[in-house]
Design a protein around this motif. Structure first.
Motif, PDB file in Angstrom:
ATOM      1  N   SER A   1      10.703   2.288 -11.677  1.00  0.00           N
ATOM      2  CA  SER A   1      11.493   1.746 -10.560  1.00  0.00           C
ATOM      3  C   SER A   1      10.585   1.355  -9.399  1.00  0.00           C
ATOM      4  O   SER A   1      10.763   0.295  -8.767  1.00  0.00           O
ATOM      5  CB  SER A   1      12.525   2.772 -10.086  1.00  0.00           C
ATOM      6  N   LEU A   2       9.590   2.198  -9.135  1.00  0.00           N
ATOM      7  CA  LEU A   2       8.648   1.899  -8.058  1.00  0.00           C
ATOM      8  C   LEU A   2       7.723   0.746  -8.436  1.00  0.00           C
ATOM      9  O   LEU A   2       7.386  -0.104  -7.596  1.00  0.00           O
ATOM     10  CB  LEU A   2       7.830   3.150  -7.731  1.00  0.00           C
ATOM     11  N   MET A   3       7.335   0.677  -9.699  1.00  0.00           N
ATOM     12  CA  MET A   3       6.498  -0.425 -10.170  1.00  0.00           C
ATOM     13  C   MET A   3       7.213  -1.766 -10.038  1.00  0.00           C
ATOM     14  O   MET A   3       6.594  -2.787  -9.716  1.00  0.00           O
ATOM     15  CB  MET A   3       6.093  -0.188 -11.622  1.00  0.00           C
ATOM     16  N   VAL A   4       8.512  -1.774 -10.284  1.00  0.00           N
ATOM     17  CA  VAL A   4       9.299  -3.005 -10.142  1.00  0.00           C
ATOM     18  C   VAL A   4       9.267  -3.478  -8.685  1.00  0.00           C
ATOM     19  O   VAL A   4       9.094  -4.672  -8.401  1.00  0.00           O
ATOM     20  CB  VAL A   4      10.744  -2.766 -10.616  1.00  0.00           C
ATOM     21  N   LYS A   5       9.445  -2.547  -7.758  1.00  0.00           N
ATOM     22  CA  LYS A   5       9.385  -2.909  -6.335  1.00  0.00           C
ATOM     23  C   LYS A   5       7.991  -3.401  -5.955  1.00  0.00           C
ATOM     24  O   LYS A   5       7.840  -4.374  -5.201  1.00  0.00           O
ATOM     25  CB  LYS A   5       9.772  -1.704  -5.481  1.00  0.00           C
ATOM     26  N   LEU A   6       6.990  -2.730  -6.480  1.00  0.00           N
ATOM     27  CA  LEU A   6       5.610  -3.116  -6.202  1.00  0.00           C
ATOM     28  C   LEU A   6       5.340  -4.528  -6.723  1.00  0.00           C
ATOM     29  O   LEU A   6       4.710  -5.349  -6.044  1.00  0.00           O
ATOM     30  CB  LEU A   6       4.668  -2.112  -6.863  1.00  0.00           C
TER      31      LEU A   6
ATOM     32  N   ALA B   1       5.719   9.470  -8.027  1.00  0.00           N
ATOM     33  CA  ALA B   1       6.847   8.957  -8.814  1.00  0.00           C
ATOM     34  C   ALA B   1       6.658   9.285 -10.291  1.00  0.00           C
ATOM     35  O   ALA B   1       7.616   9.620 -10.997  1.00  0.00           O
ATOM     36  CB  ALA B   1       6.985   7.450  -8.619  1.00  0.00           C
ATOM     37  N   ALA B   2       5.421   9.216 -10.775  1.00  0.00           N
ATOM     38  CA  ALA B   2       5.141   9.529 -12.172  1.00  0.00           C
ATOM     39  C   ALA B   2       5.478  10.981 -12.488  1.00  0.00           C
ATOM     40  O   ALA B   2       5.982  11.297 -13.577  1.00  0.00           O
ATOM     41  CB  ALA B   2       3.676   9.243 -12.489  1.00  0.00           C
ATOM     42  N   LEU B   3       5.223  11.876 -11.532  1.00  0.00           N
ATOM     43  CA  LEU B   3       5.555  13.285 -11.724  1.00  0.00           C
ATOM     44  C   LEU B   3       7.063  13.505 -11.777  1.00  0.00           C
ATOM     45  O   LEU B   3       7.542  14.448 -12.419  1.00  0.00           O
ATOM     46  CB  LEU B   3       4.949  14.132 -10.596  1.00  0.00           C
ATOM     47  N   ALA B   4       7.814  12.644 -11.110  1.00  0.00           N
ATOM     48  CA  ALA B   4       9.274  12.769 -11.061  1.00  0.00           C
ATOM     49  C   ALA B   4       9.955  12.215 -12.306  1.00  0.00           C
ATOM     50  O   ALA B   4      11.168  12.391 -12.482  1.00  0.00           O
ATOM     51  CB  ALA B   4       9.820  12.077  -9.820  1.00  0.00           C
ATOM     52  N   GLY B   5       9.197  11.525 -13.168  1.00  0.00           N
ATOM     53  CA  GLY B   5       9.777  10.971 -14.387  1.00  0.00           C
ATOM     54  C   GLY B   5       9.421   9.504 -14.547  1.00  0.00           C
ATOM     55  O   GLY B   5       9.179   8.788 -13.560  1.00  0.00           O
ATOM     56  N   HIS B   6       9.377   9.052 -15.801  1.00  0.00           N
ATOM     57  CA  HIS B   6       8.955   7.673 -16.057  1.00  0.00           C
ATOM     58  C   HIS B   6       9.923   6.659 -15.447  1.00  0.00           C
ATOM     59  O   HIS B   6       9.502   5.574 -15.017  1.00  0.00           O
ATOM     60  CB  HIS B   6       8.832   7.431 -17.557  1.00  0.00           C
ATOM     61  N   HIS B   7      11.207   6.999 -15.382  1.00  0.00           N
ATOM     62  CA  HIS B   7      12.166   6.062 -14.791  1.00  0.00           C
ATOM     63  C   HIS B   7      11.880   5.856 -13.305  1.00  0.00           C
ATOM     64  O   HIS B   7      12.039   4.755 -12.781  1.00  0.00           O
ATOM     65  CB  HIS B   7      13.599   6.550 -15.018  1.00  0.00           C
ATOM     66  N   ARG B   8      11.444   6.925 -12.613  1.00  0.00           N
ATOM     67  CA  ARG B   8      11.088   6.801 -11.204  1.00  0.00           C
ATOM     68  C   ARG B   8       9.825   5.953 -11.051  1.00  0.00           C
ATOM     69  O   ARG B   8       9.734   5.103 -10.155  1.00  0.00           O
ATOM     70  CB  ARG B   8      10.842   8.182 -10.602  1.00  0.00           C
ATOM     71  N   PHE B   9       8.865   6.191 -11.925  1.00  0.00           N
ATOM     72  CA  PHE B   9       7.618   5.432 -11.879  1.00  0.00           C
ATOM     73  C   PHE B   9       7.878   3.942 -12.079  1.00  0.00           C
ATOM     74  O   PHE B   9       7.376   3.100 -11.329  1.00  0.00           O
ATOM     75  CB  PHE B   9       6.664   5.958 -12.955  1.00  0.00           C
TER      76      PHE B   9
ATOM     77  N   PRO C   1       0.817  -1.225   0.000  1.00  0.00           N
ATOM     78  CA  PRO C   1       0.000   0.000   0.000  1.00  0.00           C
ATOM     79  C   PRO C   1       0.845   1.267   0.000  1.00  0.00           C
ATOM     80  O   PRO C   1       0.452   2.283  -0.599  1.00  0.00           O
ATOM     81  CB  PRO C   1      -0.834  -0.116   1.281  1.00  0.00           C
ATOM     82  N   ALA C   2       2.016   1.210   0.641  1.00  0.00           N
ATOM     83  CA  ALA C   2       2.881   2.398   0.687  1.00  0.00           C
ATOM     84  C   ALA C   2       3.368   2.767  -0.705  1.00  0.00           C
ATOM     85  O   ALA C   2       3.317   3.945  -1.108  1.00  0.00           O
ATOM     86  CB  ALA C   2       4.062   2.144   1.622  1.00  0.00           C
ATOM     87  N   TYR C   3       3.825   1.781  -1.467  1.00  0.00           N
ATOM     88  CA  TYR C   3       4.308   2.053  -2.827  1.00  0.00           C
ATOM     89  C   TYR C   3       3.163   2.474  -3.744  1.00  0.00           C
ATOM     90  O   TYR C   3       3.334   3.322  -4.635  1.00  0.00           O
ATOM     91  CB  TYR C   3       5.005   0.826  -3.394  1.00  0.00           C
ATOM     92  N   ALA C   4       1.976   1.881  -3.547  1.00  0.00           N
ATOM     93  CA  ALA C   4       0.824   2.250  -4.369  1.00  0.00           C
ATOM     94  C   ALA C   4       0.463   3.724  -4.188  1.00  0.00           C
ATOM     95  O   ALA C   4       0.149   4.421  -5.162  1.00  0.00           O
ATOM     96  CB  ALA C   4      -0.369   1.359  -4.012  1.00  0.00           C
ATOM     97  N   VAL C   5       0.550   4.212  -2.956  1.00  0.00           N
ATOM     98  CA  VAL C   5       0.264   5.615  -2.672  1.00  0.00           C
ATOM     99  C   VAL C   5       1.292   6.530  -3.324  1.00  0.00           C
ATOM    100  O   VAL C   5       0.975   7.634  -3.791  1.00  0.00           O
ATOM    101  CB  VAL C   5       0.219   5.858  -1.145  1.00  0.00           C
ATOM    102  N   LEU C   6       2.532   6.063  -3.408  1.00  0.00           N
ATOM    103  CA  LEU C   6       3.620   6.893  -3.948  1.00  0.00           C
ATOM    104  C   LEU C   6       3.671   6.923  -5.473  1.00  0.00           C
ATOM    105  O   LEU C   6       4.370   7.765  -6.049  1.00  0.00           O
ATOM    106  CB  LEU C   6       4.965   6.384  -3.408  1.00  0.00           C
ATOM    107  N   LEU C   7       2.952   6.027  -6.137  1.00  0.00           N
ATOM    108  CA  LEU C   7       3.045   5.933  -7.592  1.00  0.00           C
ATOM    109  C   LEU C   7       2.745   7.249  -8.324  1.00  0.00           C
ATOM    110  O   LEU C   7       3.495   7.623  -9.238  1.00  0.00           O
ATOM    111  CB  LEU C   7       2.114   4.828  -8.112  1.00  0.00           C
ATOM    112  N   PRO C   8       1.680   7.975  -7.980  1.00  0.00           N
ATOM    113  CA  PRO C   8       1.418   9.232  -8.707  1.00  0.00           C
ATOM    114  C   PRO C   8       2.557  10.249  -8.561  1.00  0.00           C
ATOM    115  O   PRO C   8       2.876  10.974  -9.516  1.00  0.00           O
ATOM    116  CB  PRO C   8       0.131   9.753  -8.061  1.00  0.00           C
TER     117      PRO C   8
END
Length: 319
Positions: free
Chosen positions: A291-296, A281-289, A272-279
């Motif tokens: 990277s978080l999706m991989v962890k999720l 991360a998307a604003l910070a750039g696709h590579h950040r998004f 749930p923590a990573y899911a909340v952070l996804l939007p």
């Protein structure tokens, strides 16, 4: 070429190159599956390894394809190379079983591992062996640097996807840092182990192996100078490939020696923590998004596997 029994290797190249009488011998083990062009590049990189007269080396190729599709490539290399090379097949598609067959057919003082989608620097084996002598250890692990034949998308480069960690030479590594896509191990490490790699693993079998070996009292160090390169083709740039791979790795984590309820609890908190952070991360750039999706995906695979749900049903993620 005659077809030998699968339990034994067939020597298809042995040109009798003279070597110093006291030189140690390294057997390079390669497991391959339907990647003849990549295997050719790897074999060519092994054809000119610098030895400084300290060692001799040979190669064992284990084909994990029951159709033995790599046999012609190995025979062709044997015909033009002075390096002794052996070929055998593991008909059941299972990486740990292929690695076990390679070890069973390896001869000499050391076993080196490299994957069929990699190629080695010319001083790869020399640096591994020198580190093993210098630090008096059971084995040495080295870095795997990503290599692109074509320019990848910017988000792949910025997110450091496919770039593996590296450490200072001489670092005593933990079992979880061990891997066999670039490693040299003393042959004695495998003594008394008919199947050193556990067949239930579809990924992470090397981390499990090193964890058990460290617990058994063996020591392993890192050698930053012993470099191999992993070829990352466009098929691995796909988001679906990267996420499926992470799902598979997460699902197999419960097989590791150090798995416990605390590991599961971490995943239940992380999801749930990573899911909340996804939007954000998307604003910070696709590579950040991504990277978080991989962890999720990894944590999702972990939890689903614990619940008995096998998301990735194929033996391996291939595309």
């Amino acid at each position: 070429m005659s077809t030998p029994a699968l339990a034994a290797a067939t020597h298809v190249g042995d040109h009798g190159v003279p070597h110093p009488a006291r030189a140690e011998h390294i057997c390079v083990c390669i497991c391959t599956y339907k990647r003849p062009q990549l295997l050719r590049r790897l074999l060519e990189s092994l054809n000119s390894q610098i030895t400084d007269g300290l060692f001799t080396y040979s190669i064992v190729v284990v084909d994990n394809d029951k159709q033995r599709s790599a046999e012609a490539e190995v025979s062709g290399f044997a015909a033009r190379s002075p390096i002794r090379i052996s070929f055998c097949a593991e008909p059941e598609q299972n990486i740990p079983m292929a690695r076990n067959r390679a070890v069973a057919n390896a001869s000499g003082d050391y076993v080196a591992f490299i994957d069929d989608d990699e190629f080695a620097a010319e001083d790869w084996l020399l640096n591994l062996l020198r580190a093993c002598h210098q630090y008096h250890v059971a084995g040495v692990v080295g870095p795997v640097n990503r290599y692109f034949d074509e320019q990848p998308p910017k988000w792949i480069e910025k997110g450091q996807f496919w770039q593996r960690p590296s450490y200072a030479t001489g670092l005593m590594i933990a079992g979880t840092q061990g891997r066999v896509n670039n490693a040299l191990l003393r042959k004695g490490v495998f003594a008394g182990q008919p199947e050193p790699f556990r067949r239930e693993f579809r990924a992470g079998e090397d981390k499990d192996f090193f964890t058990r070996m460290v617990e058994a009292g063996h020591s392993f160090v890192w050698c930053r100078e012993a470099v191999v390169y992993e070829i990352v083709p466009p098929t691995r740039w796909k988001r679906s490939f990267i996420l499926k791979r992470s799902l598979l790795q997460g699902s197999l984590n419960r097989l590791q020696q150090n798995f416990g309820m605390s590991e599961l609890a971490k995943s239940l908190i992380a999801l749930p923590a990573y899911a909340v952070l996804l939007p954000f991360a998307a604003l910070a750039g696709h590579h950040r998004f991504m990277s978080l999706m991989v962890k999720l995906a990894w944590h999702a695979g972990h939890v689903l596997s614990f619940m008995g749900i096998q998301v990735i049903k194929d033996p391996y993620v291939t595309g």
